[in-house]
Design a protein around this motif. Structure first.
Motif, short mmCIF file in Angstrom:
data_model
loop_
_atom_site.label_atom_id
_atom_site.label_comp_id
_atom_site.label_asym_id
_atom_site.label_seq_id
_atom_site.Cartn_x
_atom_site.Cartn_y
_atom_site.Cartn_z
N VAL A 231 0.84 -1.20 0.00
CA VAL A 231 0.00 0.00 0.00
C VAL A 231 0.87 1.24 0.00
N GLN A 232 0.42 2.28 -0.72
CA GLN A 232 1.15 3.54 -0.80
C GLN A 232 0.22 4.69 -0.47
N LEU A 233 0.77 5.71 0.20
CA LEU A 233 -0.03 6.88 0.54
C LEU A 233 -0.39 7.69 -0.69
N GLY A 234 0.47 7.65 -1.71
CA GLY A 234 0.23 8.42 -2.93
C GLY A 234 -0.23 7.52 -4.06
N THR A 235 0.42 7.65 -5.20
CA THR A 235 0.07 6.87 -6.38
C THR A 235 0.26 5.38 -6.12
N TRP A 236 -0.45 4.56 -6.91
CA TRP A 236 -0.23 3.11 -6.85
C TRP A 236 0.98 2.71 -7.68
N GLN A 237 1.53 3.61 -8.47
CA GLN A 237 2.59 3.26 -9.40
C GLN A 237 3.95 3.18 -8.70
N THR A 238 4.84 2.38 -9.28
CA THR A 238 6.17 2.17 -8.72
C THR A 238 7.23 2.30 -9.81
N ARG A 239 8.47 2.34 -9.38
CA ARG A 239 9.59 2.20 -10.32
C ARG A 239 10.73 1.49 -9.61
N THR A 240 11.63 0.91 -10.37
CA THR A 240 12.75 0.15 -9.83
C THR A 240 14.03 0.97 -9.94
N LEU A 241 14.82 0.98 -8.88
CA LEU A 241 16.05 1.76 -8.86
C LEU A 241 17.14 1.10 -9.72
N LYS A 242 18.27 1.79 -9.84
CA LYS A 242 19.34 1.33 -10.71
C LYS A 242 19.97 0.02 -10.24
N ASP A 243 19.77 -0.33 -8.96
CA ASP A 243 20.31 -1.62 -8.52
C ASP A 243 19.52 -2.80 -9.07
N LYS A 244 18.44 -2.49 -9.80
CA LYS A 244 17.58 -3.47 -10.48
C LYS A 244 16.78 -4.33 -9.50
N TRP A 245 16.75 -3.95 -8.25
CA TRP A 245 15.98 -4.68 -7.25
C TRP A 245 15.03 -3.79 -6.47
N THR A 246 15.55 -2.73 -5.87
CA THR A 246 14.75 -1.92 -4.96
C THR A 246 13.61 -1.23 -5.70
N VAL A 247 12.38 -1.49 -5.25
CA VAL A 247 11.18 -0.90 -5.84
C VAL A 247 10.69 0.22 -4.93
N ILE A 248 10.46 1.40 -5.51
CA ILE A 248 9.98 2.54 -4.72
C ILE A 248 8.66 3.06 -5.30
#
Length: 275
Positions: A231-248
Motif C-alpha cells: 500500500v502507498q499513501l500516494g500513487t499506486w505506481q512504482t519504479r525500480t532503482l538502478k540496482d535493479k531490485w529496490t522498488v519505490i
C-alpha cells in the motif's frame, strides 16, 4: 515475497497466454506437507521477533540481515532469498518510499521516524515460509502510523475471505476495498502468490479486483498462498532503482507491506507464519 521478476503480469498478456497455453495448476499440499510448512512459518515468525527487538535508530540494514541469518541457522533453516535470481541478501529491508526488495547494506542506517518493511523467507525441510512486516523506527508520524494500520488490517480483511470454496478474487476485492476506503492505494504491479516447495507457485494473488484468470481459482483445502498487501499513501505506481531490485513508489510517498503465509482448510484460513 514478491521478487521483481514476478511482478504482476499484464492483463492482456495473461489473457493471450491463457488462450494459447495451459496455466499452471495450484499444487495442493498434504497434511504432512502443511505441518512442515507450519514449522517453517514458525521459524519465519521467530526471525521477525528477533528483528523487531533489534530495530532502532543507528542500526544498519546489514546488521538486521546478519541477525536474521543467525536466527535461521539456529533452527536449521536457510534464507530462500539469497541468490534467488541473483538477489544478494538474506532478507529484504525496504525503508520509507521503498516498497519491496530493498537490499541490506552496511551504510543504510535507520533513523528516528523511518518505517522499514522486512520480508523474511526461509527454506526448511524442502518447504518455504514467507512473511513481511512493516515496523516503526522510534516515533513516527501520524500518517505513517495510519498507513501501517490500514495495510495490516487489509491483510486480515483478505485472510478472512480465504475460505474453502471461495475464489482468489474474493481475497483481492477485500484488500482493495478496505485500503481504498481509507483513501490509500494498493500497488498493481506486484502480487501475492502460491507457495510451497517453490517460493512462487500458482495462483498469483492480486491486491485488487481484476479479470485476471488466476482470480477465478477456487480456494481448496490444501492450497497455501502468501497474501501480501502493498500500500502507498500516494500513487499506486512504482519504479525500480538502478540496482535493479529496490522498488519505490513513483511519487516517493510512504509505502507499507504486510504478508502472511496462509493454508486453506475446511475450518477456515490458517496463518502458518505465527510463533
Amino acid at each position: 515475497m514478491v521478487m521483481n521478476m514476478f511482478r504482476r503480469r499484464n492483463d492482456r498478456a495473461v489473457r493471450r497466454q491463457a488462450s494459447t497455453t495451459q496455466r499452471p495448476e495450484p499444487q495442493l499440499k498434504s497434511p504432512r506437507e502443511i505441518q512442515i510448512m507450519r514449522e517453517a512459518g514458525r521459524i519465519v515468525a521467530r526471525v521477525h521477533a528477533v528483528l523487531r527487538e533489534a530495530i532502532r535508530p543507528g542500526v544498519s540494514t546489514w546488521e538486521l540481515d546478519q541477525l536474521a541469518v543467525e536466527t535461521m541457522s539456529r533452527y536449521n533453516a536457510t534464507s530462500c532469498f539469497l541468490g534467488y535470481r541473483g538477489f544478494p541478501a538474506n532478507i529484504c529491508a525496504s525503508i520509507n518510499e521503498e516498497l519491496v526488495h530493498g537490499i541490506p547494506k552496511k551504510d543504510r542506517i535507520l533513523k528516528e521516524g523511518d518505517i522499514i518493511s522486512i520480508d523474511v523467507g526461509v527454506r526448511y525441510r524442502g518447504f518455504i515460509g514467507d512473511s513481511a512486516w512493516t515496523y516503526a523506527v522510534g516515533a513516527i508520524s501520524p500518517a505513517a502510523q495510519e498507513l501501517m494500520r490500514v495495510t495490516e488490517e487489509s491483510l486480515y480483511q483478505g485472510i478472512a475471505q480465504a475460505q474453502a470454496g471461495r475464489r482468489v478474487v474474493d481475497v483481492s476485492r477485500a484488500v482493495q476495498r478496505y485500503v481504498e476506503s481509507h483513501r490509500m492505494n494498493v500497488v498493481r504491479e506486484y502480487t501475492g502468490h502460491g507457495v510451497g516447495r517453490q517460493m512462487h507457485e500458482a495462483p498469483q494473488v492480486l491486491n485488487y479486483e481484476s479479470d485476471d484468470p488466476d482470480g477465478q481459482t477456487i480456494l481448496r483445502p490444501g492450497l497455501v498462498v502468501a497474501i501480501e498487501p502493498m500500500v502507498q499513501l500516494g500513487t499506486w505506481q512504482t519504479r525500480t532503482l538502478k540496482d535493479k531490485w529496490t522498488v519505490i513508489s513513483k511519487d516517493h510517498s510512504l509505502t507499507a507491506h504486510f504478508e502472511h503465509t496462509i493454508a486453506i482448510t475446511n475450518n477456515g484460513p490458517e496463518i502458518l507464519t505465527l510463533p
